[in-house]
Design an enzyme around this catalytic site. Structure first.
Site, PDB file in Angstrom:
ATOM      1  CG  ASP A 178      -1.791   1.100   1.448  1.00  0.00           C
ATOM      2  OD1 ASP A 178      -1.747   2.038   0.633  1.00  0.00           O
ATOM      3  OD2 ASP A 178      -2.552   1.086   2.426  1.00  0.00           O
ATOM      4  CB  ILE A 179       1.735   3.777  -2.549  1.00  0.00           C
ATOM      5  CG1 ILE A 179       2.304   2.732  -3.514  1.00  0.00           C
ATOM      6  CG2 ILE A 179       2.508   5.078  -2.619  1.00  0.00           C
ATOM      7  CD1 ILE A 179       3.737   2.329  -3.257  1.00  0.00           C
ATOM      8  CD  GLU A 222       3.039  15.917 -21.770  1.00  0.00           C
ATOM      9  OE1 GLU A 222       2.028  15.363 -22.257  1.00  0.00           O
ATOM     10  OE2 GLU A 222       2.989  17.058 -21.258  1.00  0.00           O
TER      11      GLU A 222
HETATM   12  N1  TRP Z   1      -0.221  16.532 -20.441  1.00  0.00           N
HETATM   13  C1  TRP Z   1      -1.375  16.089 -21.196  1.00  0.00           C
HETATM   14  C2  TRP Z   1      -1.741  17.208 -22.152  1.00  0.00           C
HETATM   15  O1  TRP Z   1      -1.489  18.363 -21.853  1.00  0.00           O
HETATM   16  C3  TRP Z   1      -2.522  15.808 -20.247  1.00  0.00           C
HETATM   17  C4  TRP Z   1      -3.604  15.075 -20.895  1.00  0.00           C
HETATM   18  C5  TRP Z   1      -4.705  15.639 -21.427  1.00  0.00           C
HETATM   19  C6  TRP Z   1      -3.673  13.671 -21.083  1.00  0.00           C
HETATM   20  N2  TRP Z   1      -5.470  14.659 -21.946  1.00  0.00           N
HETATM   21  C7  TRP Z   1      -4.862  13.451 -21.750  1.00  0.00           C
HETATM   22  C8  TRP Z   1      -2.856  12.612 -20.760  1.00  0.00           C
HETATM   23  C9  TRP Z   1      -5.272  12.161 -22.087  1.00  0.00           C
HETATM   24  C10 TRP Z   1      -3.258  11.323 -21.102  1.00  0.00           C
HETATM   25  C11 TRP Z   1      -4.437  11.115 -21.773  1.00  0.00           C
HETATM   26  O2  TRP Z   1      -2.271  16.955 -23.219  1.00  0.00           O
HETATM   27 ZN    ZN Z   2       0.634  16.425 -18.491  1.00  0.00          ZN
HETATM   28 CA    CA Z   3      -2.187   3.983  -0.456  1.00  0.00          CA
END
Ligand code: TRP
Ligand code: ZN
Ligand code: CA
Length: 300
Positions: A26-27, A154
């Protein structure tokens, strides 16, 4: 008293008894939240964000790396350039396991420039970090090799994760049995979305939530929106968890998950209000525990 495996209490197990499957831990939610508090402090001390090419990003990376180094991970910083600014991925390998069967989990560590990025994606980054630290605390020695990753840039278009995948040899790509992505897992008005990609990974996550009696939905916003995409594009089996961004929670979703229909899953998505106040603790806890469950079971 008879123990499973047929050995008698007090007696040494027979030499051919199989090792029992270790149960996933369990985290602790408090530990995950402590990482978010640190990421918020880092943003506050660095102009309010943790964005690519800014001081708050490198400080976030240094925080995560120090925790992993202290726990016994082998860490590597991978540097790249995007939009004329230097970016970094952090890769952490847990020593041991079959190098030809690598189970990976990752999350992007950068925010947008407009805020601290605590749900997007401090949440995934803290859950992956605490799962990695739980592996170390447990002294977990799975059959497969474990690798954890925190991606840069990202928010500029999956730049760090694509750089990592593009710089893997085809042999090293083929060694990755699965990549699990966590991006936004503590949304304040949460849904429980499981990526609909590699069936074995999807089923493992679904099993965890089924065990809690929590319905899930397939993540349908598309495959191009987070760091699993570069892996999927080269044929690595992928999966992941998501608690929702700017889409609106429907009445049906509020009926099964609670929260507020007609409101975004995360009304602070990519905004200055994505702070430590922008987190649903229950969703964060469940998703971190689900990741640990998947890591333990997929690497055993
Ligand atoms: N960082 C992603 C973005 O800005 C966040 C996100 C939006 C996302 N929709 C998603 C991540 C669907 C996974 C699946 O687009
Ligand atoms: Zn994101
Ligand atoms: Ca937990």
């Amino acid at each position: 008293m008879l123990l499973t495996g047929g050995s008698i209490a007090g007696a040494a197990p027979a030499p051919l008894d199989p090792a029992p499957l270790a149960a996933a831990p369990d985290i602790p939610l408090a530990n995950v939240k402590a990482h978010l508090t640190q990421l918020q402090s880092i943003a506050t001390a660095n102009g309010g964000n943790r964005a690519h090419g800014r001081t708050g990003y490198k400080a976030s990376l240094d925080y995560v790396k120090a925790k992993l180094d202290a726990a016994g991970y082998t860490t590597t910083i991978q540097q790249f350039t995007s939009s004329s600014r230097v970016g970094y991925n952090l890769i952490a390998d847990w020593p041991g396991g079959d190098a030809n069967q690598v189970v990976m989990a990752g999350s992007h560590l950068d925010s947008v420039t407009s805020g601290a990025g605590i749900n997007d994606n401090g949440s995934g980054s803290a859950a992956v970090l605490e799962t990695a630290l739980a592996v170390a605390r447990a002294g977990y020695a799975p059959t497969k090799h474990l690798r954890f990753a925190w991606w840069g840039a990202e928010e500029l278009g999956l730049v760090g994760s694509r750089y990592y995948v593009n710089n893997l040899s085809s042999a090293n790509r083929a060694r990755i049995s699965g990549y699990l992505n966590l991006d936004m897992v503590g949304s304040p008005n949460p849904g429980y979305f499981v990526y609909d990609d590699a069936p074995a990974i999807e089923q493992t996550f679904k099993d965890y939530f089924a065990g809690l009696g929590i319905p899930t939905e397939i993540e349908t916003e598309g495959d191009g929106r987070s760091d699993h995409a570069p892996f999927k594009n080269v044929g690595v089996p992928v999966g992941g968890l998501f608690s929702g961004a700017d889409y609106i929670k429907t009445a049906a979703q509020a009926a099964k998950w609670g929260g507020t229909a007609g409101l975004a899953f995360d009304r602070c998505y990519h905004s200055s209000c994505d702070t430590t106040a922008n987190i649903n603790d229950t969703a964060l806890d469940r998703n971190a525990d689900a990741l640990a469950y998947a890591i333990w079971n997929l690497s055993a």
